[in-house]
Design a protein around this motif. Structure first.
Motif, PDB file in Angstrom:
ATOM      1  N   ASP A   1       0.916  -1.205   0.029  1.00 19.09           N
ATOM      2  CA  ASP A   1       0.354   0.114   0.283  1.00 19.09           C
ATOM      3  C   ASP A   1       0.761   1.188   0.389  1.00 19.09           C
ATOM      4  O   ASP A   1       2.275   1.516   0.788  1.00 19.09           O
ATOM      5  CB  ASP A   1      -1.047   0.200   1.432  1.00 19.09           C
ATOM      6  CG  ASP A   1      -1.525  -0.899   1.300  1.00 19.09           C
ATOM      7  OD1 ASP A   1      -2.606  -1.652   0.222  1.00 19.09           O
ATOM      8  OD2 ASP A   1      -2.479  -1.204   2.651  1.00 19.09           O
ATOM      9  N   ILE A   2       0.702   1.538  -0.958  1.00 15.03           N
ATOM     10  CA  ILE A   2       0.935   3.650  -0.661  1.00 15.03           C
ATOM     11  C   ILE A   2      -0.108   5.177  -0.249  1.00 15.03           C
ATOM     12  O   ILE A   2      -0.691   4.461  -1.009  1.00 15.03           O
ATOM     13  CB  ILE A   2       1.946   3.497  -2.261  1.00 15.03           C
ATOM     14  CG1 ILE A   2       3.119   2.370  -2.701  1.00 15.03           C
ATOM     15  CG2 ILE A   2       3.222   4.996  -1.859  1.00 15.03           C
ATOM     16  CD1 ILE A   2       3.318   2.639  -4.059  1.00 15.03           C
ATOM     17  N   LEU A   3       0.812   5.214   0.648  1.00 17.53           N
ATOM     18  CA  LEU A   3      -0.381   6.449   1.009  1.00 17.53           C
ATOM     19  C   LEU A   3       0.169   7.694   1.028  1.00 17.53           C
ATOM     20  O   LEU A   3       1.489   8.259   1.612  1.00 17.53           O
ATOM     21  CB  LEU A   3      -0.396   5.735   2.168  1.00 17.53           C
ATOM     22  CG  LEU A   3      -1.154   4.495   2.632  1.00 17.53           C
ATOM     23  CD1 LEU A   3      -0.696   3.919   3.077  1.00 17.53           C
ATOM     24  CD2 LEU A   3      -3.166   4.346   2.451  1.00 17.53           C
ATOM     25  N   LEU A   4      -0.090   8.411   0.795  1.00 13.35           N
ATOM     26  CA  LEU A   4      -0.093   9.800  -0.230  1.00 13.35           C
ATOM     27  C   LEU A   4       0.181  10.958   1.673  1.00 13.35           C
ATOM     28  O   LEU A   4      -1.491  10.908   1.602  1.00 13.35           O
ATOM     29  CB  LEU A   4      -0.393  10.269  -0.572  1.00 13.35           C
ATOM     30  CG  LEU A   4       0.475  11.455  -1.977  1.00 13.35           C
ATOM     31  CD1 LEU A   4       1.624  11.047  -1.948  1.00 13.35           C
ATOM     32  CD2 LEU A   4       0.015  12.147  -2.812  1.00 13.35           C
ATOM     33  N   ILE A   5       0.818  11.176   2.154  1.00 11.07           N
ATOM     34  CA  ILE A   5      -0.016  12.069   3.592  1.00 11.07           C
ATOM     35  C   ILE A   5       0.639  13.679   3.102  1.00 11.07           C
ATOM     36  O   ILE A   5       2.126  13.815   2.377  1.00 11.07           O
ATOM     37  CB  ILE A   5       0.886  11.113   4.700  1.00 11.07           C
ATOM     38  CG1 ILE A   5       0.711   9.829   4.954  1.00 11.07           C
ATOM     39  CG2 ILE A   5       0.573  11.631   6.052  1.00 11.07           C
ATOM     40  CD1 ILE A   5      -0.263   9.342   5.919  1.00 11.07           C
ATOM     41  N   PRO A   6       0.185  14.601   3.591  1.00 11.18           N
ATOM     42  CA  PRO A   6       0.030  15.927   3.173  1.00 11.18           C
ATOM     43  C   PRO A   6       0.717  16.204   4.359  1.00 11.18           C
ATOM     44  O   PRO A   6       1.131  15.609   5.706  1.00 11.18           O
ATOM     45  CB  PRO A   6      -1.496  16.553   3.104  1.00 11.18           C
ATOM     46  CG  PRO A   6      -1.650  15.846   3.188  1.00 11.18           C
ATOM     47  CD  PRO A   6      -1.661  14.363   3.361  1.00 11.18           C
ATOM     48  N   LYS A   7       2.008  16.830   4.677  1.00  8.19           N
ATOM     49  CA  LYS A   7       2.560  17.831   5.156  1.00  8.19           C
ATOM     50  C   LYS A   7       2.764  17.926   6.608  1.00  8.19           C
ATOM     51  O   LYS A   7       2.829  17.402   7.525  1.00  8.19           O
ATOM     52  CB  LYS A   7       3.748  18.831   4.958  1.00  8.19           C
ATOM     53  CG  LYS A   7       4.981  18.977   5.500  1.00  8.19           C
ATOM     54  CD  LYS A   7       6.044  19.798   5.298  1.00  8.19           C
ATOM     55  CE  LYS A   7       7.093  19.951   5.876  1.00  8.19           C
ATOM     56  NZ  LYS A   7       7.386  21.748   5.561  1.00  8.19           N
ATOM     57  N   GLU A   8       1.302  18.400   7.281  1.00  4.93           N
ATOM     58  CA  GLU A   8       0.592  18.675   8.022  1.00  4.93           C
ATOM     59  C   GLU A   8       0.068  17.882   8.616  1.00  4.93           C
ATOM     60  O   GLU A   8       0.183  17.931  10.154  1.00  4.93           O
ATOM     61  CB  GLU A   8      -0.036  19.724   7.661  1.00  4.93           C
ATOM     62  CG  GLU A   8      -1.309  19.192   6.872  1.00  4.93           C
ATOM     63  CD  GLU A   8      -1.427  19.938   5.404  1.00  4.93           C
ATOM     64  OE1 GLU A   8      -0.037  19.938   4.765  1.00  4.93           O
ATOM     65  OE2 GLU A   8      -2.374  19.738   4.108  1.00  4.93           O
ATOM     66  N   SER A   9       0.071  16.573   7.743  1.00  2.00           N
ATOM     67  CA  SER A   9      -1.017  15.038   8.650  1.00  2.00           C
ATOM     68  C   SER A   9       0.448  14.199   8.777  1.00  2.00           C
ATOM     69  O   SER A   9       0.106  13.261   9.153  1.00  2.00           O
ATOM     70  CB  SER A   9      -2.105  14.665   7.724  1.00  2.00           C
ATOM     71  OG  SER A   9      -2.683  15.670   7.832  1.00  2.00           O
ATOM     72  N   TRP A  10       1.677  14.587   8.228  1.00  6.38           N
ATOM     73  CA  TRP A  10       2.518  13.273   8.358  1.00  6.38           C
ATOM     74  C   TRP A  10       2.545  12.670   9.894  1.00  6.38           C
ATOM     75  O   TRP A  10       2.568  11.077   9.925  1.00  6.38           O
ATOM     76  CB  TRP A  10       3.889  14.213   8.047  1.00  6.38           C
ATOM     77  CG  TRP A  10       4.692  13.652   8.313  1.00  6.38           C
ATOM     78  CD1 TRP A  10       6.127  13.171   8.991  1.00  6.38           C
ATOM     79  CD2 TRP A  10       5.201  11.794   6.930  1.00  6.38           C
ATOM     80  NE1 TRP A  10       7.465  12.384   8.795  1.00  6.38           N
ATOM     81  CE2 TRP A  10       6.718  11.716   7.472  1.00  6.38           C
ATOM     82  CE3 TRP A  10       4.467  11.612   6.324  1.00  6.38           C
ATOM     83  CZ2 TRP A  10       7.208  10.188   7.089  1.00  6.38           C
ATOM     84  CZ3 TRP A  10       5.057  10.775   5.153  1.00  6.38           C
ATOM     85  CH2 TRP A  10       5.757   9.824   5.752  1.00  6.38           C
ATOM     86  N   ALA A  11       2.748  13.416  11.243  1.00  7.99           N
ATOM     87  CA  ALA A  11       3.481  13.176  11.963  1.00  7.99           C
ATOM     88  C   ALA A  11       2.326  12.411  12.148  1.00  7.99           C
ATOM     89  O   ALA A  11       2.308  10.872  13.065  1.00  7.99           O
ATOM     90  CB  ALA A  11       3.135  13.971  13.756  1.00  7.99           C
ATOM     91  N   THR A  12       0.498  12.681  12.203  1.00 11.24           N
ATOM     92  CA  THR A  12      -0.734  11.573  12.338  1.00 11.24           C
ATOM     93  C   THR A  12      -0.106  10.805  11.980  1.00 11.24           C
ATOM     94  O   THR A  12      -0.905   9.609  11.929  1.00 11.24           O
ATOM     95  CB  THR A  12      -1.998  12.697  13.032  1.00 11.24           C
ATOM     96  OG1 THR A  12      -2.099  13.843  11.817  1.00 11.24           O
ATOM     97  CG2 THR A  12      -1.498  14.108  13.930  1.00 11.24           C
ATOM     98  N   GLY A  13      -0.058  10.789  10.341  1.00  7.78           N
ATOM     99  CA  GLY A  13      -0.137   9.809   9.571  1.00  7.78           C
ATOM    100  C   GLY A  13       0.800   8.885   9.676  1.00  7.78           C
ATOM    101  O   GLY A  13       0.422   6.981  10.138  1.00  7.78           O
ATOM    102  N   LEU A  14       2.176   9.123  10.479  1.00 10.35           N
ATOM    103  CA  LEU A  14       3.090   8.075  10.454  1.00 10.35           C
ATOM    104  C   LEU A  14       2.589   7.766  11.725  1.00 10.35           C
ATOM    105  O   LEU A  14       2.503   6.432  11.478  1.00 10.35           O
ATOM    106  CB  LEU A  14       4.246   8.901  10.796  1.00 10.35           C
ATOM    107  CG  LEU A  14       5.096   8.434  11.468  1.00 10.35           C
ATOM    108  CD1 LEU A  14       5.615   7.611  10.196  1.00 10.35           C
ATOM    109  CD2 LEU A  14       6.683   8.955  11.772  1.00 10.35           C
ATOM    110  N   MET A  15       1.892   7.936  13.214  1.00  8.42           N
ATOM    111  CA  MET A  15       1.920   7.254  13.937  1.00  8.42           C
ATOM    112  C   MET A  15       0.916   6.079  13.835  1.00  8.42           C
ATOM    113  O   MET A  15       0.700   5.280  14.099  1.00  8.42           O
ATOM    114  CB  MET A  15       1.248   8.229  15.101  1.00  8.42           C
ATOM    115  CG  MET A  15       0.904   7.596  16.750  1.00  8.42           C
ATOM    116  SD  MET A  15       0.600   8.787  17.570  1.00  8.42           S
ATOM    117  CE  MET A  15       2.221   9.153  18.386  1.00  8.42           C
TER     118      MET A  15
END
Ligand code: DCT
Ligand code: MG
Length: 347
Positions: A256-270
């Motif tokens: 799965d490749i998930l594109l995460i916008p910069k402002e969501s990076w920390a929460t997306g990574l978590m």
């Protein structure tokens, strides 16, 4: 995402990203719906309807169900026996009534297991195929109206049920790093999930990439050109689901490749690092503080205001939890280490 876990293809875009807690009610609803389908097969229409309707309502129930009594009090159609089944499921992870039905209907059970083990075929679709008379994978392949992704699921089924040893994950990581560095040396990406948690094997490859817009197409194209993407299953604006294989000496795996916008990076990574249990606990902690945490961000519930967070450490700090490294966010976590007030002031 589980590489062998079927059914994901049936979810429309927007719902495709997984919400930790809602899946608990969904798991329960799936079990009850499965009971309903066995009763239906046995011609027990009254019970079938009761279980199917309860399953539907439980799937839509807005809070995580924590007991049979809670469900009975709040959800129409949940009576004494379904309430007892719920308690049993919450306590043991399994429902005796379902095991008995499966044993009584062995041929149906075996076929449903076979079908639902295919990527893109969940229990609901497996049931439908069974009711339409299909019994073998050959039946499905030659006679059933399969989607292209389900066909790929059948072709690669032997590979997709296998976990990926960490050593192979390291190679995949290196290969992806080479390819993406060529594409754009400044691209920020990470393989999250069980790999980032340091586990000895992984069910799939959860590749997160920071960015917006057309970068997803460019990434898929670059991986494709290098020959490691062997099949495409689905693609949305921010998510690609496919199959990756390093070469003929390796098995094929779900990516799965998930594109995460910069402002969501920390929460997306978590979120995509998990574990699922860790996500449930940390979201619960956020709610206790009047906040809402998901893969998109950290928000104040009352005002919907987004609280800016740059790193995972920021999230832990705001929620008053001691930092846990990815390795410590294990699936069998039972509570989070809360920072006491005295520690807070001494820091
Ligand atoms: N996730 C979640 N809730 C779910 C499913 C997933 O919060 N219902 C999050 C936590 C883990 C992350 O997404 C990736 O999902 P998976 O790949 O399913 O989990 P994993 O921990 O990487 O395990 P596996 O090794 O089996 O892929
Ligand atoms: Mg994973």
């Amino acid at each position: 995402m589980k590489s062998s876990k079927p059914g994901k293809m049936s979810r429309e875009e927007g719902k495709e990203l997984r919400e930790g807690e809602s899946s608990l009610n969904q798991d329960l609803a799936d079990q009850l719906a499965l009971i309903g389908s066995y009763y239906e097969a046995e011609g027990n229409i009254y019970r079938a309807r009761a279980y199917n309707e309860a399953a539907e309502r439980i799937a839509k129930y807005p809070r995580v169900i924590t007991s049979g009594t809670e469900a009975r009090m709040n959800i129409r159609g949940v009576g004494a026996s379904i309430s007892a089944d719920i308690d049993e499921y919450l306590l043991t992870g399994s429902i005796r009534r379902l095991r008995d039905l499966e044993e009584k209907n062995k041929e149906r059970f075996d076929t449903l297991q076979l079908f639902s083990g295919i990527f893109g075929i969940d229990m609901k679709i497996a049931n439908k195929f069974y009711n339409e008379g299909y019994r073998t994978l050959e039946d499905l392949w030659f006679k059933a109206p399969l989607t292209p992704a389900q066909k790929i699921g059948i072709l690669y089924r032997k590979h997709l049920v296998l976990r990926i040893p960490r050593e192979e994950m390291d190679r995949i990581n290196n290969r992806i790093t080479e390819i993406l560095f060529q594409l754009d040396p400044n691209l920020k990406f990470v393989i999250a999930g069980s790999y980032r948690r340091g586990e000895a094997s992984s069910g799939d490859i959860d590749l997160l990439v920071q960015g917006n817009g057309h970068i997803l197409e460019e990434i898929v194209e670059a991986l494709d050109k290098s020959g490691i993407l062997v099949a495409k299953l689905a693609k949305g604006s921010s998510q690609y689901m496919g199959i990756l294989r390093l070469g003929p000496d390796f098995n094929a795996h779900r990516i799965d490749i998930l594109l995460i916008p910069k402002e969501s990076w920390a929460t997306g990574l978590m979120h995509f690092t998990g574990s699922k249990m860790f996500n449930i606990l940390i979201r619960r902690r956020a709610r206790e503080l009047g906040l809402k945490l998901n893969q998109y961000g950290l928000f104040e519930i009352d005002t919907h205001r987004q609280i800016p967070v740059k790193t995972e450490e920021d999230i832990f700090r705001i929620l008053g939890i001691k930092y846990l490294s990815p390795e410590e966010r294990t699936p069998n976590l039972s509570s989070l280490p809360i920072v006491s007030e005295s520690e807070e002031t001494s820091n």
